[in-house]
Design an enzyme around this catalytic site. Structure first.
Site, PDB file in Angstrom:
ATOM      1  N   ASP A  12      12.915 -21.842  86.809  1.00  0.00           N
ATOM      2  CA  ASP A  12      12.711 -21.414  88.190  1.00  0.00           C
ATOM      3  C   ASP A  12      13.620 -22.187  89.141  1.00  0.00           C
ATOM      4  O   ASP A  12      13.891 -23.370  88.928  1.00  0.00           O
ATOM      5  CB  ASP A  12      11.244 -21.642  88.566  1.00  0.00           C
ATOM      6  N   HIS A  29      22.205 -18.199  89.537  1.00  0.00           N
ATOM      7  CA  HIS A  29      21.920 -17.647  88.213  1.00  0.00           C
ATOM      8  C   HIS A  29      23.011 -18.021  87.210  1.00  0.00           C
ATOM      9  O   HIS A  29      22.730 -18.330  86.049  1.00  0.00           O
ATOM     10  CB  HIS A  29      21.786 -16.129  88.287  1.00  0.00           C
ATOM     11  N   LEU A 123      16.494 -24.054  64.829  1.00  0.00           N
ATOM     12  CA  LEU A 123      15.749 -23.714  66.040  1.00  0.00           C
ATOM     13  C   LEU A 123      15.584 -22.201  66.174  1.00  0.00           C
ATOM     14  O   LEU A 123      16.526 -21.435  65.946  1.00  0.00           O
ATOM     15  CB  LEU A 123      16.494 -24.263  67.258  1.00  0.00           C
TER      16      LEU A 123
END
Length: 241
Positions: A12, A29, A123
């Site tokens: 955020d 962004h 991962l």
């Protein structure tokens, strides 16, 4: 240091980061994508097995069309640019969220990323795209209801485990730790079912400023927590004995 098996992050603050610097939101962004790359590398380096990133919520479609278009463009660019490198790093990609209404070009890239990396064993990078937890739960419940209607399942046999198996995250352990950046302290319709016993850490930094060092500090804070899962703390249990 105790390393969590699964970390989920609500990324955020991209827009506010840009506004603070007098830049367009799109620049926030774009800077946020760089933070994604660093975080994926850092998670793999410390031995985290699952990293879930809240990339695009089902509510984000309400944003201005230009911003939505830019976000989708960044996702496509990330997959096209980074997929090969993630594959080399033995990273498996899993996408959660509602796929039925996605444009074919976006859906095709997401499916390609999953298929290309499906056998990787390091991962697992879980990308929550077009994701909303209430929508996910309602789709799971509707699936169970169809089985009841068809006679394949009795209503009284529905258990939390059966619901869990119908969620987008089926087969993925619940997050041990959920991190949210930008100073906000809410889940925003993210992993509501899965967060039942998660630890939460809310950070003041905006997502583009999230660094491996900030990540490490959050993991150290997690390691200091006494996770009881509804039982006694380990210290209290030791005293009781």
């Amino acid at each position: 240091m105790t390393v969590p098996e699964h970390v989920a992050i609500i990324m955020d603050g991209n827009g506010r980061w840009a506004k603070q610097r007098g830049l367009p939101r799109t620049m926030g962004h774009r800077k946020g994508v760089e933070a994604v790359r660093e975080t994926v590398r850092a998670a793999g380096a410390v031995g985290i097995k699952y990293l879930t990133l809240f990339a695009f919520s089902s509510e984000n479609w309400r944003r201005p069309e230009a911003e939505v278009s830019d976000l989708l463009g960044l996702l496509k660019a990330f997959i096209r640019r980074d997929l090969a490198e993630l594959h080399r790093q033995n990273v498996r990609i899993k996408v959660i969220g509602d796929r039925h209404s996605l444009r074919s070009d976006i859906l095709g890239l997401l499916l390609e990323a999953e298929e290309t990396t499906k056998d990787n064993t390091a991962l697992t990078l879980v990308i929550a795209f077009n994701y909303g937890s209430r929508d996910e739960i309602s789709r799971a419940v509707a699936s169970l209801a169809r089985d009841v209607e068809a006679g394949r399942l009795r209503a009284q046999d529905i258990t939390p485990a059966l619901i869990d198996a119908r969620l987008d995250t089926a087969g993925i352990p619940d997050p041990d730790l959920i991190i949210r950046t930008s100073g906000e302290e809410r889940l925003s319709n993210f992993l509501l079912w899965q967060a039942a016993y998660s630890e939460f850490i809310f950070l003041p930094e905006y997502w583009p400023d999230f660094s491996p060092e900030i990540f490490r500090q959050a993991l150290e804070k997690f390691a200091s927590r006494d996770r009881r899962f509804g039982g006694l703390s380990s210290q209290a249990a030791a005293v009781g004995t």
